[in-house]
Design an enzyme around this catalytic site. Sequence first.
Site, PDB file in Angstrom:
ATOM      1  N   ASP A 142     -10.876  -9.143   7.679  1.00  0.00           N
ATOM      2  CA  ASP A 142     -12.287  -9.107   7.307  1.00  0.00           C
ATOM      3  C   ASP A 142     -12.880 -10.512   7.294  1.00  0.00           C
ATOM      4  O   ASP A 142     -14.031 -10.718   7.707  1.00  0.00           O
ATOM      5  CB  ASP A 142     -12.458  -8.457   5.939  1.00  0.00           C
ATOM      6  CG  ASP A 142     -12.511  -6.936   6.013  1.00  0.00           C
ATOM      7  OD1 ASP A 142     -12.231  -6.392   7.096  1.00  0.00           O
ATOM      8  OD2 ASP A 142     -12.828  -6.294   4.996  1.00  0.00           O
ATOM      9  N   TYR A 189       0.806  -1.213   0.000  1.00  0.00           N
ATOM     10  CA  TYR A 189       0.000   0.000   0.000  1.00  0.00           C
ATOM     11  C   TYR A 189       0.844   1.271   0.000  1.00  0.00           C
ATOM     12  O   TYR A 189       0.344   2.355  -0.263  1.00  0.00           O
ATOM     13  CB  TYR A 189      -0.936   0.026   1.212  1.00  0.00           C
ATOM     14  CG  TYR A 189      -2.045  -1.008   1.176  1.00  0.00           C
ATOM     15  CD1 TYR A 189      -2.262  -1.787   0.047  1.00  0.00           C
ATOM     16  CD2 TYR A 189      -2.860  -1.210   2.270  1.00  0.00           C
ATOM     17  CE1 TYR A 189      -3.265  -2.737   0.012  1.00  0.00           C
ATOM     18  CE2 TYR A 189      -3.869  -2.158   2.245  1.00  0.00           C
ATOM     19  CZ  TYR A 189      -4.069  -2.912   1.115  1.00  0.00           C
ATOM     20  OH  TYR A 189      -5.074  -3.856   1.086  1.00  0.00           O
ATOM     21  N   ASP A 231      -3.090 -18.022   1.789  1.00  0.00           N
ATOM     22  CA  ASP A 231      -4.274 -18.663   1.226  1.00  0.00           C
ATOM     23  C   ASP A 231      -4.758 -19.801   2.125  1.00  0.00           C
ATOM     24  O   ASP A 231      -5.971 -19.977   2.333  1.00  0.00           O
ATOM     25  CB  ASP A 231      -4.025 -19.148  -0.204  1.00  0.00           C
ATOM     26  CG  ASP A 231      -2.737 -19.953  -0.353  1.00  0.00           C
ATOM     27  OD1 ASP A 231      -1.924 -19.999   0.596  1.00  0.00           O
ATOM     28  OD2 ASP A 231      -2.535 -20.537  -1.437  1.00  0.00           O
ATOM     29  N   LYS A 263       3.368 -15.386   1.987  1.00  0.00           N
ATOM     30  CA  LYS A 263       3.360 -16.263   0.814  1.00  0.00           C
ATOM     31  C   LYS A 263       4.802 -16.543   0.403  1.00  0.00           C
ATOM     32  O   LYS A 263       5.260 -16.179  -0.688  1.00  0.00           O
ATOM     33  CB  LYS A 263       2.576 -15.621  -0.332  1.00  0.00           C
ATOM     34  CG  LYS A 263       1.081 -15.705  -0.158  1.00  0.00           C
ATOM     35  CD  LYS A 263       0.547 -17.132  -0.369  1.00  0.00           C
ATOM     36  CE  LYS A 263       0.582 -17.521  -1.827  1.00  0.00           C
ATOM     37  NZ  LYS A 263       0.067 -18.912  -2.036  1.00  0.00           N
ATOM     38  N   ASP A 279      -5.258  -6.982   5.709  1.00  0.00           N
ATOM     39  CA  ASP A 279      -6.500  -6.349   5.286  1.00  0.00           C
ATOM     40  C   ASP A 279      -7.542  -7.405   4.929  1.00  0.00           C
ATOM     41  O   ASP A 279      -8.708  -7.343   5.346  1.00  0.00           O
ATOM     42  CB  ASP A 279      -6.197  -5.447   4.087  1.00  0.00           C
ATOM     43  CG  ASP A 279      -7.314  -4.461   3.778  1.00  0.00           C
ATOM     44  OD1 ASP A 279      -8.367  -4.503   4.447  1.00  0.00           O
ATOM     45  OD2 ASP A 279      -7.133  -3.640   2.866  1.00  0.00           O
TER      46      ASP A 279
END
Length: 370
Positions: free
Chosen positions: A255, A143, A227, A193, A251
Amino acid sequence: MASNKTLLMLPGDGIGPEVCNQVRRVVDWMAKRRAVNFDIKDGLVGGACYDVHKQAVTDETMQDAMDADAVLFGAVGGPQYDNVERHARPEAGLLRLRKEMDLFANLRPAVTFDALLDASTLKPEVIQGLDIMIVRELTAGVYFGEPRGMQVYEGVERCVDTQAYTKAEVERVAEVAFDLARKRNSKVHSVEKANVMETGVFWRKTVTALHESGGYSDIELQHMYADNCAMQLVRNPKQFDVIVTDNLFGDLLSDAAAMCTGSLGMLPSASLGAVDEFGRRKALYEPVHGSAPDIAGQDLANPSAMMLSFAMTLRYSFDLQEDADLIENAVQMAMKSGKRTGDIMADGCEQVGTTGFGDAIIRALDEQAA
């Protein structure tokens, strides 16, 4: 606590002012019933600031935030600002606060409320008793990385975002996670990852080295691909205690974890900076929900996430654990009493508005203090 402990309140847009007003009621209750006092200063942020100053946050408000012991933030944004230039859009105010206050560790708890077990799409036995803390790195990563934006490469247009981390940026957020785990169940999952991303390899290597050499041998450390972590949050969320991860994955995963509990609108968050030489850290607390412009000004918003964000303020900025417990218990008691705002309404309950649910929280606080 001395009355010179300062809170900067930035209600922002949409339902932000309404839910912040309910926190003010609890602040007043604490002053009367707990002899806990705050000096409160108000400021504009987001669209509310743009309407007056044509920017998302002013330099004066930024200085107030830097000077405050804690910042309570409501929400920003609304459709009327969709065409505002990017640097002045409401969300830019929040990003500036996070960046300039160096709030690198975002704490997102995912905790189930027994009264809301049926609100989750997962089976009650899967989520009952769920208590996860996700620690998201907040001021670096994709970001904020450079270069970013549109480019022309060999005559072809392309767009670039850069994922980048320094060793110090990874270490400091991992330290927060390990320290939190030590006060919980002493287990950390570090998520990245590493199988496909160089920054993932670097993240795993850095966290592992800190765990081995930083005095955290009492903390169980496990590594997990992002994942797989997303899948495991749906499959068996109670295997997790503290999850630490980068800005992008944090992020997304926070959620997903929030919806395990049944309602994104019930959950608080804290964004913390580094501890200074006086033992003080800059901090901003905000509900996870957005500004919900479709219900703003109608006394319909659920103030629970804002109230729980204030409880986190007491817990992490002021070390007022008992008072934080009182507020968290009051929110639980208000729901168990059958009072519900529309977003968490259920059969057999009485629907109330923002003020009505605030009334139920105050009654629950009175009951605990009796």
